[in-house]
Design an enzyme around this catalytic site. Structure first.
Site, PDB file in Angstrom:
ATOM      1  N   GLY A   4       0.701  -1.280   0.017  1.00  0.00           N
ATOM      2  CA  GLY A   4       0.000   0.180  -0.075  1.00  0.00           C
ATOM      3  C   GLY A   4       0.824   1.427  -0.053  1.00  0.00           C
ATOM      4  N   GLY A   5       0.684   1.958   0.992  1.00  0.00           N
ATOM      5  CA  GLY A   5       1.267   3.291   1.228  1.00  0.00           C
ATOM      6  C   GLY A   5       0.504   4.524   0.613  1.00  0.00           C
ATOM      7  CD1 TRP A   6       0.704  10.256  -1.061  1.00  0.00           C
ATOM      8  CD2 TRP A   6      -0.845   9.960   0.882  1.00  0.00           C
ATOM      9  NE1 TRP A   6      -0.190  11.348  -1.276  1.00  0.00           N
ATOM     10  CE2 TRP A   6      -1.187  11.387  -0.121  1.00  0.00           C
ATOM     11  CE3 TRP A   6      -1.256   9.870   2.056  1.00  0.00           C
ATOM     12  CZ2 TRP A   6      -1.940  11.984   0.304  1.00  0.00           C
ATOM     13  CZ3 TRP A   6      -2.248  10.581   2.326  1.00  0.00           C
ATOM     14  CH2 TRP A   6      -2.878  11.844   1.499  1.00  0.00           C
TER      15      TRP A   6
ATOM     16  CD  GLU B 277      -0.244   6.003   4.124  1.00  0.00           C
ATOM     17  OE1 GLU B 277      -0.372   7.353   3.687  1.00  0.00           O
ATOM     18  OE2 GLU B 277       0.533   5.445   4.374  1.00  0.00           O
TER      19      GLU B 277
ATOM     20  CG  MET C 204       1.410   5.855  10.034  1.00  0.00           C
ATOM     21  SD  MET C 204       1.213   5.948   8.233  1.00  0.00           S
ATOM     22  CE  MET C 204      -0.812   5.642   8.132  1.00  0.00           C
TER      23      MET C 204
ATOM     24  CE1 TYR D 274       4.772   8.793   9.043  1.00  0.00           C
ATOM     25  CE2 TYR D 274       5.514   7.765  11.273  1.00  0.00           C
ATOM     26  CZ  TYR D 274       5.056   7.738   9.763  1.00  0.00           C
ATOM     27  OH  TYR D 274       4.746   6.453   9.349  1.00  0.00           O
ATOM     28  CG  ASP D 275       4.142  13.175   7.362  1.00  0.00           C
ATOM     29  OD1 ASP D 275       5.182  13.898   7.572  1.00  0.00           O
ATOM     30  OD2 ASP D 275       4.075  12.117   6.484  1.00  0.00           O
TER      31      ASP D 275
END
Length: 346
Positions: free
Chosen positions: A79-81, A122, A182, A184-185
């Site tokens: 997956g991932g962004w 995400e 997650m 962060y960000d």
């Protein structure tokens, strides 16, 4: 406590961060990112980097790294962004998705390398790069289908309390060994001129644009949703986010836009920032750095020790790093994580 680090398959290119550069003795688990979800099934993310290069690519190197560190567990993340849109189709047939993942991870070309799977969706039933409408039970159903197939199952979950309210994370946690929060960000992820704010604060501080955008809020939200503390891993970014054209160190001000970065505007690795723009103080448990007109926030070995003390005092399951290529060659951040989570016995 678990000390988990993500290794990105793109690290082998411009970043020249190879699997052999990983300080595996400081990790309990190494997570290889990212595989893709194509037509509702698990698929390699970059066949050339994954296994097409000399000596079997990154996966071949993972096999050698694991042989040199028998206690290390290796997982493959999907997956991932930019790779999460395929999960909607996967969620319509979780059993087929799980079968495809098991077939890929147990492929005879690298049988025995992977001990488990990580799902980085995400975001389920919420918006990331695209918006998902799979419903609140979709993530839990996927993880439940994966559970019988793998010794280890984990999932990366949003740090945003609002997004966390859109899915049943208690059900997800029941099928997962842990959830990677997650944390962060929280700020600085767009091309805006501000407001300046620490992207990975542990706690709120004067001038924070949104007092709820902290790691502590994320942890409390997950606990309130029914996720056991022992299944929550605190996320640490091995990079900073910043702005340029800033005239004041005070948070909440504006500049002219994102600061220049080696690979992306507004983002820079710790290994670069630690030399180019050292900290002048802290904000909410993370470092503040100002150099010229640039304003940055990032974690250092000192702030990571504070975060690891928080993880221990709140009985969390450990912490994870996104991602290992941002660290120094001597892995100063990773060493601080490991030492903070697993201090020597007195």
């Amino acid at each position: 406590m678990r000390v988990v680090g993500y290794y990105p398959n793109w690290g082998t290119y411009a970043r020249d961060f190879q699997v052999g550069d990983v300080h595996a003795d400081q990790l309990t688990h190494l997570v290889y990112a990212f595989g893709k979800v194509t037509r509702g099934r698990c698929a390699p993310g970059d066949e050339w980097a994954d296994f097409g290069r000399n000596s079997g690519g990154n996966i071949g190197r993972l096999a050698r790294l694991k042989a040199a560190h028998p206690g290390l567990k290796v997982m493959w993340s999907f997956g991932g962004w930019s790779g999460s849109d395929g999960f909607a189709e996967a969620a319509r047939d979780p059993a087929r998705f799980a079968d495809s993942c098991a077939a890929l991870l147990n492929d005879r070309r690298w049988a025995g390398v992977f001990d488990g799977i990580d799902i980085d969706w995400e975001y389920p039933n919420a918006c990331g790069e695209t918006c998902d409408h799979s419903g609140p039970r979709a993530l839990g159903a996927l993880l439940a289908a994966l559970r019988p197939k793998f010794p280890l199952v984990s999932a990366a979950v949003s740090g945003d309390a609002g997004k966390l309210g859109q899915a049943d994370y208690a059900a997800a946690a029941r099928s997962a060994d842990w959830l990677n929060a997650m944390t962060y960000d929280f700020f600085g992820t767009g091309g805006t001129p501000g407001p300046t704010a620490a992207h990975s604060a542990l706690t709120a501080y004067p001038g924070i644009p949104n007092p709820g955008a902290t790691a502590d809020t994320t942890v409390r939200t997950l606990r309130g949703l029914g996720v056991p503390a022992s299944k929550i891993l605190l996320g640490v970014g091995f990079y900073g986010r910043g702005w340029t054209g800033v005239r004041s160190a005070t948070p909440g001000t504006t500049g002219t836009g994102p600061a220049p970065g080696t690979h992306e505007k507004g983002l820079e690795d710790y290994r670069v920032l630690s030399r180019r723009c050292p900290p002048i103080g802290t904000l909410g448990g993370t470092a503040l750095a100002v150099c010229g007109s640039e304003w940055w926030s990032y974690d250092t070995p000192e702030t990571i020790r504070t975060k690891m003390a928080y993880a221990r005092s709140n009985a969390l399951g450990g912490a994870f790093a996104w991602e290992l290529s941002g660290d120094t060659k001597s892995a100063d951040l990773l060493h601080a994580m490991n030492a903070g989570l697993r201090p020597p016995a007195s």
